[in-house]
Design a protein around this motif. Structure first.
Motif, PDB file in Angstrom:
ATOM      1  N   LEU A 370      -2.428  -3.752   5.128  1.00 60.53           N
ATOM      2  CA  LEU A 370      -1.352  -4.749   5.107  1.00 60.53           C
ATOM      3  C   LEU A 370      -1.055  -5.234   6.517  1.00 60.53           C
ATOM      4  N   CYS A 371      -0.505  -6.445   6.570  1.00 55.82           N
ATOM      5  CA  CYS A 371      -0.126  -7.063   7.837  1.00 55.82           C
ATOM      6  C   CYS A 371       1.291  -7.598   7.667  1.00 55.82           C
ATOM      7  N   ALA A 372       2.073  -7.509   8.727  1.00 55.72           N
ATOM      8  CA  ALA A 372       3.462  -7.978   8.646  1.00 55.72           C
ATOM      9  C   ALA A 372       3.539  -9.472   8.310  1.00 55.72           C
ATOM     10  N   ASP A 373       2.444 -10.188   8.506  1.00 54.90           N
ATOM     11  CA  ASP A 373       2.429 -11.608   8.130  1.00 54.90           C
ATOM     12  C   ASP A 373       2.081 -11.834   6.659  1.00 54.90           C
ATOM     13  N   HIS A 374       1.741 -10.788   5.918  1.00 56.82           N
ATOM     14  CA  HIS A 374       1.617 -10.941   4.462  1.00 56.82           C
ATOM     15  C   HIS A 374       3.000 -11.213   3.888  1.00 56.82           C
ATOM     16  N   THR A 375       3.036 -11.946   2.772  1.00 59.42           N
ATOM     17  CA  THR A 375       4.306 -12.171   2.068  1.00 59.42           C
ATOM     18  C   THR A 375       4.299 -11.361   0.775  1.00 59.42           C
ATOM     19  N   ALA A 376       5.478 -11.252   0.149  1.00 56.58           N
ATOM     20  CA  ALA A 376       5.573 -10.573  -1.150  1.00 56.58           C
ATOM     21  C   ALA A 376       4.669 -11.282  -2.161  1.00 56.58           C
ATOM     22  N   GLU A 377       4.549 -12.599  -2.062  1.00 55.84           N
ATOM     23  CA  GLU A 377       3.684 -13.359  -2.988  1.00 55.84           C
ATOM     24  C   GLU A 377       2.217 -12.965  -2.787  1.00 55.84           C
ATOM     25  N   ASP A 378       1.821 -12.730  -1.521  1.00 57.71           N
ATOM     26  CA  ASP A 378       0.436 -12.294  -1.257  1.00 57.71           C
ATOM     27  C   ASP A 378       0.152 -10.975  -1.974  1.00 57.71           C
ATOM     28  N   VAL A 379       1.087 -10.037  -1.866  1.00 52.03           N
ATOM     29  CA  VAL A 379       0.885  -8.726  -2.498  1.00 52.03           C
ATOM     30  C   VAL A 379       0.848  -8.892  -4.021  1.00 52.03           C
ATOM     31  N   ASP A 380       1.713  -9.764  -4.559  1.00 51.16           N
ATOM     32  CA  ASP A 380       1.685 -10.044  -6.001  1.00 51.16           C
ATOM     33  C   ASP A 380       0.325 -10.580  -6.425  1.00 51.16           C
ATOM     34  N   GLN A 381      -0.204 -11.454  -5.578  1.00 52.00           N
ATOM     35  CA  GLN A 381      -1.510 -12.051  -5.905  1.00 52.00           C
ATOM     36  C   GLN A 381      -2.593 -10.966  -5.965  1.00 52.00           C
ATOM     37  N   LEU A 382      -2.539 -10.020  -5.011  1.00 60.41           N
ATOM     38  CA  LEU A 382      -3.504  -8.914  -5.010  1.00 60.41           C
ATOM     39  C   LEU A 382      -3.348  -8.062  -6.270  1.00 60.41           C
ATOM     40  N   LEU A 383      -2.087  -7.754  -6.620  1.00 60.96           N
ATOM     41  CA  LEU A 383      -1.834  -6.901  -7.788  1.00 60.96           C
ATOM     42  C   LEU A 383      -2.325  -7.592  -9.068  1.00 60.96           C
ATOM     43  N   SER A 384      -2.062  -8.900  -9.198  1.00 61.81           N
ATOM     44  CA  SER A 384      -2.527  -9.618 -10.415  1.00 61.81           C
ATOM     45  C   SER A 384      -4.039  -9.637 -10.466  1.00 61.81           C
ATOM     46  N   ALA A 385      -4.678  -9.866  -9.315  1.00 66.06           N
ATOM     47  CA  ALA A 385      -6.139  -9.923  -9.313  1.00 66.06           C
ATOM     48  C   ALA A 385      -6.712  -8.558  -9.687  1.00 66.06           C
ATOM     49  N   LEU A 386      -6.076  -7.473  -9.202  1.00 59.52           N
ATOM     50  CA  LEU A 386      -6.546  -6.132  -9.549  1.00 59.52           C
ATOM     51  C   LEU A 386      -6.350  -5.864 -11.044  1.00 59.52           C
ATOM     52  N   ALA A 387      -5.231  -6.319 -11.579  1.00 60.91           N
ATOM     53  CA  ALA A 387      -4.955  -6.111 -13.005  1.00 60.91           C
ATOM     54  C   ALA A 387      -5.977  -6.864 -13.860  1.00 60.91           C
ATOM     55  N   ALA A 388      -6.413  -8.027 -13.344  1.00 61.62           N
ATOM     56  CA  ALA A 388      -7.378  -8.832 -14.117  1.00 61.62           C
ATOM     57  C   ALA A 388      -8.777  -8.240 -14.005  1.00 61.62           C
TER      58      ALA A 388
END
Ligand SMILES: *Cc1c(COP(=O)(O)O)cnc(C)c1O
Length: 388
Positions: A370-388
């Motif tokens: 993770l990087c402090a420049d990631h946003t909560a939306e970025d992490v959501d995007q990663l989680l959705s992609a992993l779920a898919a």
């Protein structure tokens, strides 16, 4: 020889071990154009987002204008300069509460710093005790040294090895944060053993510096350690966003490195502009902006782990304990880990799969950073992609 190398490469390729470089066309940041395609990255070590920070970039430009492009020589001939000394003084001041009277020395990379420290301190007759999960640069330092070596995987194992050792000089070597797992070494217990056996304790703080401890001062500050037996190494291409490394230690250790460490002596000093830029990076790390960036990292870590827990439970993946920006998801089989990484890549995300021998057999994993420049939306995007 060429035929032999080609056959060896083909065999590696057949075993799916071939690695290749990706080409970034834009600055280091969570969103980067890589191989011509926009991607969301979860794989850089630029934890605080300083590599693309306007103040650090401006300082680098100013440093180049003041001190030129290159250092022109090795540190002992003509390459040492005012910004190198200023940065060393700054690091020595950060180290002083933990290493009484600390002095510091700068290096072009962390790899060189580790090679220098371990090879030069691993003197004839010494014994080096090296944690099994240590970084390749520490392992290579051991190989270059004249010391004998022991590998340990637990405090009990180390304790037994130290008790059995008859070597007059002892050196314990460890990563502070293990780079493929994200967990911390038990530094207080290691230091206690070092004191008990009159050993030096070399701490590679590549992933703790800037991230852990009050004001980002790193792992020694995180644990509140203090001893003249500590040798502290920080890399400057990760949380500090630039390049290089610093070592802080008892003045005798630093003088020994200056006189004896071949990877220090026989290499061109890093461009002084880098040290000048790093002084600004250090201001950011220990100031309010660093605190805000570390708080953002903590929030992202929480969000990621909370989202990963149910996913891991249903897939049979494991989420090792980690309170750092390194968050591995252990998948197990090599092919499965490669498949998940490829699926993420197809969805525009880059998370590397790490396989044996870099990690233990059967523990192939995704290494999410993770990087402090990631946003909560970025992490959501990663989680959705992993779920898919
Ligand atoms: C990255 C790393 C190094 C090497 O540092 P560089 O500055 O990249 O050469 C050394 N030790 C550890 C634990 C690392 O993760």
């Amino acid at each position: 020889m060429l035929d032999h190398l080609a056959r060896q490469l083909a065999a590696r390729d057949a075993a799916h071990l071939t690695r290749r470089r990706r080409e970034a066309a834009t600055p280091t940041a969570p969103r980067q154009t890589v191989d011509g395609v926009p991607r969301l990255l979860f794989c850089s070590n630029d934890y605080l987002g300083l590599a693309d920070h306007p103040a650090v970039i401006a300082a680098l430009q100013e440093g180049a204008a003041r001190y030129g492009a290159g250092s022109g020589g090795s540190a002992l001939i003509s390459g040492h300069s005012t910004p190198h000394r200023e940065l060393e003084d700054r690091f020595a001041a950060w180290a002083a509460p933990h290493i009484p009277g600390a002095r510091s020395l700068s290096f072009g990379t962390g790899y060189m710093a580790n090679l220098a420290m371990v090879s030069a301190l691993g003197i004839e007759g010494a014994e080096i005790f090296s944690e099994r999960l240590n970084h390749a640069s520490l392992i290579d330092g051991v190989r270059l040294s004249r010391a004998s070596k022991q590998l340990y995987g637990s405090l009990d194992e180390l304790r037994a090895q130290l008790a059995a050792s008859t070597a007059p000089h002892k050196l314990i070597v460890t990563d502070a944060v293990f780079s493929m797992d994200g967990h911390l070494a038990p530094l207080p217990a290691l230091l206690q053993l070092a004191e008990q056996h009159k050993a030096l304790l070399l701490v590679d703080d590549a992933h703790g510096f800037g991230v852990l401890g009050p004001r980002g001062h790193g792992s020694l500050a995180h644990f509140g350690l203090r001893s003249e037996r500590l040798v502290w190494m920080a890399t400057l291409g990760k949380a500090a966003g630039v390049a290089g490394a610093l070592v802080a230690a008892h003045p005798t250790v630093i003088e020994w490195l200056i006189q004896m460490a071949r990877p220090f002596i026989f290499t061109t000093a890093a461009p002084p502009a880098l040290s000048h830029a790093l002084l600004t990076a250090f201001d950011l790390i220990e100031g309010p902006e660093g605190d805000a960036r570390r708080a953002q990292l903590q929030a992202l870590q929480q969000q990621l782990r909370t989202g990963l827990a149910p996913l891991c439970a249903t897939r049979g993946w494991t989420l090792p304990a980690s309170d750092t920006p390194i968050q591995p998801v252990v998948i197990g089989a090599n092919d499965a880990a490669m498949q998940v990484a490829a699926g993420l890549e197809a969805a525009g995300l880059r998370v590397p799969a790490i396989r044996p021998p870099t990690v233990a057999a059967g523990t192939a994993r995704l290494r999410i950073t993770l990087c402090a420049d990631h946003t909560a939306e970025d992490v959501d995007q990663l989680l959705s992609a992993l779920a898919a």
